[in-house]
Scaffold this motif. Sequence first.
Motif, PDB file in Angstrom:
ATOM      1  N   ARG A 135       0.914  -1.229  -0.105  1.00 61.10           N
ATOM      2  CA  ARG A 135      -0.004   0.283   0.114  1.00 61.10           C
ATOM      3  C   ARG A 135       0.673   1.228  -0.060  1.00 61.10           C
ATOM      4  O   ARG A 135       0.435   2.203  -0.815  1.00 61.10           O
ATOM      5  CB  ARG A 135      -0.796   0.128   1.362  1.00 61.10           C
ATOM      6  N   VAL A 136       2.006   0.777   0.136  1.00 60.71           N
ATOM      7  CA  VAL A 136       3.501   2.287   0.170  1.00 60.71           C
ATOM      8  C   VAL A 136       3.294   2.530  -1.002  1.00 60.71           C
ATOM      9  O   VAL A 136       3.835   2.156  -2.504  1.00 60.71           O
ATOM     10  CB  VAL A 136       3.914   2.050   0.989  1.00 60.71           C
ATOM     11  N   ARG A 137       2.982   3.798  -1.538  1.00 63.44           N
ATOM     12  CA  ARG A 137       3.691   4.720  -2.958  1.00 63.44           C
ATOM     13  C   ARG A 137       5.271   4.095  -2.439  1.00 63.44           C
ATOM     14  O   ARG A 137       5.419   4.175  -2.296  1.00 63.44           O
ATOM     15  CB  ARG A 137       3.355   5.874  -3.351  1.00 63.44           C
ATOM     16  N   PRO A 138       4.960   3.803  -4.268  1.00 56.57           N
ATOM     17  CA  PRO A 138       6.995   3.184  -4.309  1.00 56.57           C
ATOM     18  C   PRO A 138       7.772   5.249  -4.248  1.00 56.57           C
ATOM     19  O   PRO A 138       7.317   5.698  -5.571  1.00 56.57           O
ATOM     20  CB  PRO A 138       7.387   3.186  -5.906  1.00 56.57           C
ATOM     21  N   ASP A 157      10.369   5.635  -6.347  1.00 61.16           N
ATOM     22  CA  ASP A 157      10.657   6.426  -6.940  1.00 61.16           C
ATOM     23  C   ASP A 157       9.614   6.684  -8.571  1.00 61.16           C
ATOM     24  O   ASP A 157       9.851   6.501  -9.708  1.00 61.16           O
ATOM     25  CB  ASP A 157      11.837   5.241  -7.797  1.00 61.16           C
ATOM     26  N   LEU A 158       8.230   5.774  -8.289  1.00 64.75           N
ATOM     27  CA  LEU A 158       7.748   5.973  -9.065  1.00 64.75           C
ATOM     28  C   LEU A 158       6.978   6.940  -9.221  1.00 64.75           C
ATOM     29  O   LEU A 158       6.491   8.055  -8.634  1.00 64.75           O
ATOM     30  CB  LEU A 158       6.268   5.550  -8.865  1.00 64.75           C
ATOM     31  N   GLU A 159       7.112   7.552 -11.063  1.00 63.57           N
ATOM     32  CA  GLU A 159       6.597   9.204 -11.336  1.00 63.57           C
ATOM     33  C   GLU A 159       5.365   9.520 -11.365  1.00 63.57           C
ATOM     34  O   GLU A 159       5.105   8.542 -11.280  1.00 63.57           O
ATOM     35  CB  GLU A 159       7.860   8.745 -12.499  1.00 63.57           C
ATOM     36  N   GLY A 183      -3.556  10.356 -14.272  1.00 62.27           N
ATOM     37  CA  GLY A 183      -4.161   9.635 -15.072  1.00 62.27           C
ATOM     38  C   GLY A 183      -3.671   8.504 -15.641  1.00 62.27           C
ATOM     39  O   GLY A 183      -4.303   7.227 -15.652  1.00 62.27           O
ATOM     40  N   VAL A 184      -2.116   8.324 -14.781  1.00 57.10           N
ATOM     41  CA  VAL A 184      -1.710   6.598 -15.410  1.00 57.10           C
ATOM     42  C   VAL A 184      -1.524   6.258 -13.386  1.00 57.10           C
ATOM     43  O   VAL A 184      -1.496   4.787 -13.272  1.00 57.10           O
ATOM     44  CB  VAL A 184      -0.483   6.810 -16.317  1.00 57.10           C
ATOM     45  N   THR A 185      -0.262   7.162 -12.953  1.00 51.05           N
ATOM     46  CA  THR A 185      -0.024   6.188 -12.135  1.00 51.05           C
ATOM     47  C   THR A 185      -0.276   7.149 -10.799  1.00 51.05           C
ATOM     48  O   THR A 185       0.193   6.984  -9.858  1.00 51.05           O
ATOM     49  CB  THR A 185       2.301   6.747 -11.633  1.00 51.05           C
ATOM     50  N   ASP A 186      -1.366   7.833 -10.280  1.00 51.96           N
ATOM     51  CA  ASP A 186      -1.786   8.669  -9.786  1.00 51.96           C
ATOM     52  C   ASP A 186      -2.861   7.646  -8.954  1.00 51.96           C
ATOM     53  O   ASP A 186      -4.116   8.309  -8.732  1.00 51.96           O
ATOM     54  CB  ASP A 186      -2.748  10.186  -9.908  1.00 51.96           C
ATOM     55  N   ASN A 187      -3.950   6.683  -8.953  1.00 49.87           N
ATOM     56  CA  ASN A 187      -4.173   5.662  -8.301  1.00 49.87           C
ATOM     57  C   ASN A 187      -3.950   5.574  -7.300  1.00 49.87           C
ATOM     58  O   ASN A 187      -3.110   5.381  -6.334  1.00 49.87           O
ATOM     59  CB  ASN A 187      -4.531   4.008  -9.176  1.00 49.87           C
ATOM     60  N   PRO A 237      -4.707   2.605  -3.526  1.00 52.36           N
ATOM     61  CA  PRO A 237      -5.290   1.711  -4.059  1.00 52.36           C
ATOM     62  C   PRO A 237      -7.090   1.717  -2.841  1.00 52.36           C
ATOM     63  O   PRO A 237      -6.545   2.113  -1.846  1.00 52.36           O
ATOM     64  CB  PRO A 237      -4.443   1.230  -3.005  1.00 52.36           C
TER      65      PRO A 237
END
Lengths: 236, 565
Positions: free
Chosen positions: B431-434, B436-438, B442-446, B448
Amino acid sequence: MNNKFDALKDDDSGDHDQDQGSPKDSEKEKIEDEDKEQNTSKKKMVVPGAGEHPLQYNYTFWYSRRTPGRPASTQSYEQNIKQIGSFASVEQFWRFYSHMIRPGDLTGHSDFHLFKEGIKPMWEDDANKMGGKWIIRLRKGLASRCWENLILAMLGEQFMVGEEICGAVVSVRFQEDIISIWNKTASDQATTARIRDTLRRVLNLPPNTIMEYKTHTDSIKAWEDFHGLVNASGGR
Amino acid sequence: MRRFQCRTMIASLLFHVLYPLSRFLTFRSEASKKGLPPAQADGREVLDGGAVTTRKFNQSCTTLLDLWLSSSSEMEAEKKERLKEPMPEKECDTGLDIRKDQLTVLSEESKEEAFEVMWRVWEEADESASAAGPTPKFLPYKKTTMDFTVMSYNILAQDLLEANQELYIHCPLEVLDWSYRCRVLLEEILKWAPDILCLQEVQENHYHGQLYPALSQMGFTCVYKRRTGNKTDGCATCYRSSRFSELSVALLEFFRPETELLDRHNVGIVLLLQPVVTKGSEIKAKGQPLCVANTHLLFNPRRGDVKLAQLAILLAEIDSVVKSCKVKDEQCNIILCGDFNSLPYRPLYQLITTGELYFQGLPAWTISGQEDHSYKVHYHKLEAPLWPSSLEITDSCQYSNVKKIFKDQEPGKHQYSHDFLLQLRFCTAARVRPPDLELIPGVTDNTPDVSRRLPYIKRFRHTLSHHLDLESVYKHMLPGSGNPEVTTLHSEGAATVDYIFYTPRRVTSDQTAGGETAAEGLVLKGSLTLPSEDVLWSMMGLPNHMFPSDHLSLIAKFQLELDSA
């Protein structure tokens, strides 16, 4: 076999989706080669955290999207693809996956790619150049569930074809979505048949679903035919 | 041949002398009623239990004498050793003496060996009834076979005896003494000469001090697993190394600190054995692998939920052993035995024998049926999921983590099922956001959605099941009288809680076609009958001078087919 920039639009190219292309541009090719070297040099191998469930292989998530409002012909595959991140354990996978929008909710002309770490989602990558892929076209609404089932089977080593699997792609398009799984050796029919059977099982597909196997060589040729590049210099 | 005729003669002599007597006993037994105060153990009162001895008397004697006169025919050395023991082993020409002994006992004082004859009777299985199809003798080709005997025995740990003395107030003090009980126990094992021995309540110091040395001298190889926590007893599984070679061992602990439900210190042992026929150092023939599982489940009558979870762990391990054989194209036969602390035909038993149990809403005390708690206003009811997914065991009693199943085949291969991967979906780490995740809108802003967790945990159905084919050797009811068989008895009651389950022979198309492969499943050849509660009380209950534990031994003889090596 030179369109490094094109590999990822595989399901668009040559088949039916005709609005994308990239210039054959040797300069860009060079730039890309440099990029590739930079990438590999700065890349750190990820490792599973303490107490996590290690995966058989490390994987990398990629994302690609055609920039809206610009003519397709001016966009290269390489410009449009982005590495999202790499992981080595089940927990690390979910960490990325659960922060990513599900494919069915993506907007525009987008793709998620999940490939083994070190294999680029391109036809020309050494791991892919003799390979091919199973393609399944899905009516709208099915992509999220099918993609999840597909990658869980891949990460969980459910295909049982040794080292043959390279990666998987989900392509969100206007009227339908496409999922595909890439393997190393297109000529190995035992392997491709096994992948097909596993796909049927894990995706829980309707019986009339059409599955098509396509070698990357054919994909390249089709792309070249379409873009009038039949005589372009073959090989690297 | 001579020996055979001799035996027949003795048997028929015994039959003619004892049969009228036994008829008389049957009559008396039927007249006696349950609930009478325990009978005195003098000769006359003991006769009350004669009902047990009458059934198939002729056959029983033959079998007994068979055991006396020739221990397993292929083991001459062992036979000699056994003959040295102060046991009722007689040479052929002393047959009449045996008869006299028995008659003497019946009319006068108690004598151990004779009582053993009288109280525990060997019964040949009625093959036409028990085997689900034609046995090898009906087939056109002749397969070599191997008979083996399994004994399951809760031997009553001395520490538990001393901690629960109120259960043994009916016993003379000397039968509660460990050194006495140990001697009687070893004599009983020697007498029945099992090839596989599954013991429960084996106290660790007694195992190392007395039992293991004695058993290994008898030719047994033993595996011991002590209960976890501060318990001093455990399970031991022993097998004759002359007849079986060991393929794998799993020692199971049912105590799982991370699973709230599994907070009890019970254990199990799962062995995979290869039946072998050796001549010198050479292996002459092999049988299909045999999975031998031995356990002692939690006693607490109110905690049926814990018993089910413990059983599920054991069944999952057996299942993975069976699968490891299947991968090698081998059919694995199963022996599952021990003290299950559950009554026949109750839900836990039903799960084992039918492969399925609808548990949703069942009061926990009904699972084992040891006690009736229906008078209570509140009792715990079972609800799915019975245990969390982190236990990695499915509601079909299989490991959800495929890796465990393939551990033998592909070392280091990290293989995970769909369901297993889903179980980790919302684990804390995921549940922790990585870092290094850019962030791509609309793509990686989900974010959980933790609320979606529930549907995945609720994958546990309302039914437990397993895929093993298991049947009980004992039928839990005494023919004729209809009285229930009893495997355990103390001052607070008597019941069947011990079992030997096995994979029965089923006809496959392969067999009917006269295929070359050995038939699947075991043929039950016979078993040592169990008495009713009345009979045991007429011997002053358990333990007594003949039976050293508050449980009785269960013994069954099986036959499997061999392939020449």
